[in-house]
Design an enzyme around this catalytic site. Structure first.
Site, PDB file in Angstrom:
ATOM      1  N   ARG A  18       0.833  -1.214   0.000  1.00 32.31           N
ATOM      2  CA  ARG A  18       0.000   0.000   0.000  1.00 32.31           C
ATOM      3  C   ARG A  18       0.860   1.255   0.000  1.00 32.31           C
ATOM      4  NH1 ARG A  18      -3.329  -0.334   5.092  1.00 32.31           N
ATOM      5  NH2 ARG A  18      -1.414  -1.371   5.731  1.00 32.31           N
ATOM      6  N   ASN A  36      -6.244  -2.448   2.282  1.00 33.07           N
ATOM      7  CA  ASN A  36      -6.286  -3.905   2.351  1.00 33.07           C
ATOM      8  C   ASN A  36      -7.740  -4.347   2.432  1.00 33.07           C
ATOM      9  OD1 ASN A  36      -3.503  -4.276   2.367  1.00 33.07           O
ATOM     10  ND2 ASN A  36      -3.361  -4.328   4.587  1.00 33.07           N
TER      11      ASN A  36
END
EC number: 3.6.1.7
Length: 90
Positions: A18, A36
């Site tokens: 990320r 996520n």
């Protein structure tokens, strides 16, 4: 301007993926978010100029040094969300 939604699967959680996505987006001036999922994937939405977004998505598909992307499902969205920045959610 285009707006895309993507779900990335593979080894993409617990490896800084990320942060990699956010860094690439910010460097390219993209707006949107990444997070996520409970299923172990990473989800993102991104807006920007067409070629920049397409280049960004190619880079995301290649992955970061510690990740391994096995699949990436993408769809262009018909409406814009007018994000203010690119952030990590959750």
């Amino acid at each position: 301007m285009i707006h895309y939604h993507a779900i990335i699967t593979g080894r993409v959680q617990g490896v800084g993926f990320r942060y990699f996505v956010q860094g690439e987006a910010v460097n390219r001036g993209m707006k949107g978010w990444v997070r996520n999922t409970d299923e172990g994937h990473v989800e993102l939405k991104v807006e920007g100029e067409q070629q920049e977004v397409l280049d960004f998505l190619k880079t995301v598909r290649k992955g970061s040094p510690f990740s391994k992307v096995t699949d990436m499902q993408m769809e262009q969205l018909p409406e814009f969300a007018h994000y203010q920045d690119f952030r990590i959610k959750g």
